[in-house]
Design a protein around this motif. Structure first.
Motif, PDB file in Angstrom:
ATOM      1  N   ASN A  43       0.929  -1.179   0.092  1.00 35.23           N
ATOM      2  CA  ASN A  43       0.047  -0.052   0.055  1.00 35.23           C
ATOM      3  C   ASN A  43       0.798   1.201  -0.069  1.00 35.23           C
ATOM      4  O   ASN A  43       0.475   2.302  -0.633  1.00 35.23           O
ATOM      5  CB  ASN A  43      -0.949   0.018   1.090  1.00 35.23           C
ATOM      6  CG  ASN A  43      -2.070  -1.168   1.024  1.00 35.23           C
ATOM      7  OD1 ASN A  43      -2.260  -1.594  -0.034  1.00 35.23           O
ATOM      8  ND2 ASN A  43      -2.589  -1.443   2.316  1.00 35.23           N
ATOM      9  N   ALA A  44       2.044   1.305   0.532  1.00 36.81           N
ATOM     10  CA  ALA A  44       3.016   2.294   0.495  1.00 36.81           C
ATOM     11  C   ALA A  44       3.749   2.383  -0.760  1.00 36.81           C
ATOM     12  O   ALA A  44       4.768   3.398  -0.803  1.00 36.81           O
ATOM     13  CB  ALA A  44       3.923   2.172   1.705  1.00 36.81           C
ATOM     14  N   GLY A  45       3.540   1.577  -1.657  1.00 40.02           N
ATOM     15  CA  GLY A  45       3.999   1.471  -3.027  1.00 40.02           C
ATOM     16  C   GLY A  45       5.579   0.998  -2.895  1.00 40.02           C
ATOM     17  O   GLY A  45       6.175   0.827  -4.035  1.00 40.02           O
ATOM     18  N   GLY A  46       5.729   0.047  -1.818  1.00 36.78           N
ATOM     19  CA  GLY A  46       7.027  -0.709  -2.053  1.00 36.78           C
ATOM     20  C   GLY A  46       6.869  -2.037  -2.486  1.00 36.78           C
ATOM     21  O   GLY A  46       5.741  -2.597  -2.903  1.00 36.78           O
ATOM     22  N   GLN A  47       7.763  -2.820  -2.320  1.00 42.21           N
ATOM     23  CA  GLN A  47       7.918  -4.252  -2.712  1.00 42.21           C
ATOM     24  C   GLN A  47       8.414  -5.120  -1.511  1.00 42.21           C
ATOM     25  O   GLN A  47       9.526  -4.821  -1.257  1.00 42.21           O
ATOM     26  CB  GLN A  47       8.871  -4.501  -3.963  1.00 42.21           C
ATOM     27  CG  GLN A  47       8.162  -4.218  -5.276  1.00 42.21           C
ATOM     28  CD  GLN A  47       6.965  -5.161  -5.430  1.00 42.21           C
ATOM     29  OE1 GLN A  47       6.274  -5.512  -4.785  1.00 42.21           O
ATOM     30  NE2 GLN A  47       6.839  -5.690  -7.077  1.00 42.21           N
ATOM     31  N   PRO A  48       7.618  -6.014  -1.184  1.00 41.42           N
ATOM     32  CA  PRO A  48       8.285  -6.993  -0.016  1.00 41.42           C
ATOM     33  C   PRO A  48       9.257  -7.891  -0.625  1.00 41.42           C
ATOM     34  O   PRO A  48       9.223  -7.928  -1.864  1.00 41.42           O
ATOM     35  CB  PRO A  48       7.039  -7.760   0.378  1.00 41.42           C
ATOM     36  CG  PRO A  48       6.085  -7.721  -0.838  1.00 41.42           C
ATOM     37  CD  PRO A  48       6.202  -6.313  -1.489  1.00 41.42           C
ATOM     38  N   ARG A  49       9.896  -8.444   0.153  1.00 44.24           N
ATOM     39  CA  ARG A  49      11.154  -9.247  -0.327  1.00 44.24           C
ATOM     40  C   ARG A  49      10.396 -10.408  -1.185  1.00 44.24           C
ATOM     41  O   ARG A  49       9.449 -10.882  -0.871  1.00 44.24           O
ATOM     42  CB  ARG A  49      11.763  -9.850   0.996  1.00 44.24           C
ATOM     43  CG  ARG A  49      12.427  -8.921   1.847  1.00 44.24           C
ATOM     44  CD  ARG A  49      13.271  -9.693   3.030  1.00 44.24           C
ATOM     45  NE  ARG A  49      12.127 -10.181   3.923  1.00 44.24           N
ATOM     46  CZ  ARG A  49      12.085 -10.639   5.248  1.00 44.24           C
ATOM     47  NH1 ARG A  49      13.461 -10.473   5.873  1.00 44.24           N
ATOM     48  NH2 ARG A  49      10.949 -11.230   5.872  1.00 44.24           N
ATOM     49  N   PRO A  50      11.373 -10.875  -2.040  1.00 42.80           N
ATOM     50  CA  PRO A  50      10.898 -12.110  -3.028  1.00 42.80           C
ATOM     51  C   PRO A  50      10.254 -13.162  -2.201  1.00 42.80           C
ATOM     52  O   PRO A  50      11.177 -13.759  -1.428  1.00 42.80           O
ATOM     53  CB  PRO A  50      12.043 -12.255  -3.835  1.00 42.80           C
ATOM     54  CG  PRO A  50      12.923 -11.039  -3.873  1.00 42.80           C
ATOM     55  CD  PRO A  50      12.568 -10.302  -2.310  1.00 42.80           C
ATOM     56  N   GLY A  51       9.231 -13.810  -2.643  1.00 41.56           N
ATOM     57  CA  GLY A  51       8.645 -14.711  -1.839  1.00 41.56           C
ATOM     58  C   GLY A  51       8.312 -14.718  -0.452  1.00 41.56           C
ATOM     59  O   GLY A  51       7.449 -15.503   0.027  1.00 41.56           O
ATOM     60  N   GLU A  52       7.999 -13.465   0.044  1.00 38.77           N
ATOM     61  CA  GLU A  52       7.715 -13.502   1.591  1.00 38.77           C
ATOM     62  C   GLU A  52       6.042 -13.671   1.570  1.00 38.77           C
ATOM     63  O   GLU A  52       5.937 -14.253   2.389  1.00 38.77           O
ATOM     64  CB  GLU A  52       7.824 -11.922   1.902  1.00 38.77           C
ATOM     65  CG  GLU A  52       7.584 -11.525   3.259  1.00 38.77           C
ATOM     66  CD  GLU A  52       8.255 -10.179   3.645  1.00 38.77           C
ATOM     67  OE1 GLU A  52       8.501 -10.255   4.987  1.00 38.77           O
ATOM     68  OE2 GLU A  52       8.120  -9.220   2.670  1.00 38.77           O
ATOM     69  N   PHE A  53       5.436 -12.977   0.596  1.00 39.91           N
ATOM     70  CA  PHE A  53       4.023 -13.232   0.804  1.00 39.91           C
ATOM     71  C   PHE A  53       3.647 -14.693   0.094  1.00 39.91           C
ATOM     72  O   PHE A  53       2.824 -15.299   1.135  1.00 39.91           O
ATOM     73  CB  PHE A  53       3.288 -12.439  -0.611  1.00 39.91           C
ATOM     74  CG  PHE A  53       1.760 -12.282  -0.469  1.00 39.91           C
ATOM     75  CD1 PHE A  53       1.206 -11.892   0.732  1.00 39.91           C
ATOM     76  CD2 PHE A  53       1.319 -12.897  -1.608  1.00 39.91           C
ATOM     77  CE1 PHE A  53      -0.297 -11.771   0.836  1.00 39.91           C
ATOM     78  CE2 PHE A  53      -0.263 -13.002  -1.331  1.00 39.91           C
ATOM     79  CZ  PHE A  53      -0.918 -12.364  -0.012  1.00 39.91           C
ATOM     80  N   ASP A  54       4.242 -15.158  -0.588  1.00 37.23           N
ATOM     81  CA  ASP A  54       3.987 -16.857  -0.874  1.00 37.23           C
ATOM     82  C   ASP A  54       4.388 -17.693   0.412  1.00 37.23           C
ATOM     83  O   ASP A  54       3.525 -18.632   0.842  1.00 37.23           O
ATOM     84  CB  ASP A  54       4.931 -17.380  -2.057  1.00 37.23           C
ATOM     85  CG  ASP A  54       4.312 -16.765  -3.534  1.00 37.23           C
ATOM     86  OD1 ASP A  54       3.275 -16.183  -3.502  1.00 37.23           O
ATOM     87  OD2 ASP A  54       5.051 -16.547  -4.204  1.00 37.23           O
ATOM     88  N   HIS A  55       5.554 -17.441   0.934  1.00 34.16           N
ATOM     89  CA  HIS A  55       5.813 -17.997   2.265  1.00 34.16           C
ATOM     90  C   HIS A  55       4.879 -17.799   3.333  1.00 34.16           C
ATOM     91  O   HIS A  55       4.416 -19.006   4.055  1.00 34.16           O
ATOM     92  CB  HIS A  55       7.240 -17.490   2.905  1.00 34.16           C
ATOM     93  CG  HIS A  55       7.502 -18.235   4.030  1.00 34.16           C
ATOM     94  ND1 HIS A  55       7.899 -19.483   4.237  1.00 34.16           N
ATOM     95  CD2 HIS A  55       7.643 -17.786   5.258  1.00 34.16           C
ATOM     96  CE1 HIS A  55       8.077 -19.830   5.404  1.00 34.16           C
ATOM     97  NE2 HIS A  55       7.837 -18.657   6.090  1.00 34.16           N
ATOM     98  N   ALA A  56       4.433 -16.452   3.351  1.00 34.17           N
ATOM     99  CA  ALA A  56       3.273 -16.320   4.598  1.00 34.17           C
ATOM    100  C   ALA A  56       1.890 -17.088   4.120  1.00 34.17           C
ATOM    101  O   ALA A  56       1.276 -17.795   5.363  1.00 34.17           O
ATOM    102  CB  ALA A  56       3.118 -14.948   4.803  1.00 34.17           C
TER     103      ALA A  56
END
Length: 152
Positions: free
Chosen positions: A116-129
């Motif tokens: 939402n802040a326009g950033g990118q989380p670490r690669p694979g972080e969302f999939d891992h969660a």
């Protein structure tokens, strides 16, 4: 950003003969004072006291609870002493799973904040969660299914 669920290797589903978190001390439910209102005293020899205390400790219950369970088992014609070990283990498992789900939810909220802040989380972080969440929810289903089967 990554919470505890990101830093630990996921735990696999354990067999039902072992508690899911063997290193955790079981939490006891709050006693209901209206449930047991009568008090009985008993005289025991040193040997009897030692044996009863050891048996209660082995089952992770108080001596009073053990004596009540043993007395009721005999009064009801059973030779097996039933305590609330299985129920306590199930409560502990569900409490631990609730904590794990809460941590995963926190991680997902942090990932959403970054998006939402326009950033990118670490690669694979969302999939891992999400993978961790699905695994923990499957354990919740298994725990609930086990409780239902034991109740039948």
């Amino acid at each position: 950003m990554g919470g505890e669920a990101d830093d630990r290797a996921p735990r696999e589903q354990q067999s039902t003969s072992q508690p899911a978190f063997p290193d955790r001390k079981p939490r006891r439910r709050t006693p209901n004072p209206s449930q047991r209102t009568h008090k009985t005293t008993t005289r025991l020899s040193d040997t009897e006291k030692t044996e009863i205390t050891a048996a209660a400790k082995q089952r992770a219950v108080t001596v009073a609870r053990f004596l009540a369970a043993a007395g009721l088992a005999v009064a009801r014609g059973s030779t097996t002493v039933h305590t609330n070990e299985q129920l306590d283990a199930a409560i502990d498992e569900l409490a631990a799973l609730r904590t794990a789900i809460s941590r995963i939810g926190n991680n997902i909220n942090q990932i959403a904040f970054i998006y939402n802040a326009g950033g990118q989380p670490r690669p694979g972080e969302f999939d891992h969660a999400l993978t961790t969440l699905i695994r923990v929810l499957a354990r919740v289903d298994d725990a609930a299914d086990t409780l239902v089967k034991k109740r039948l």
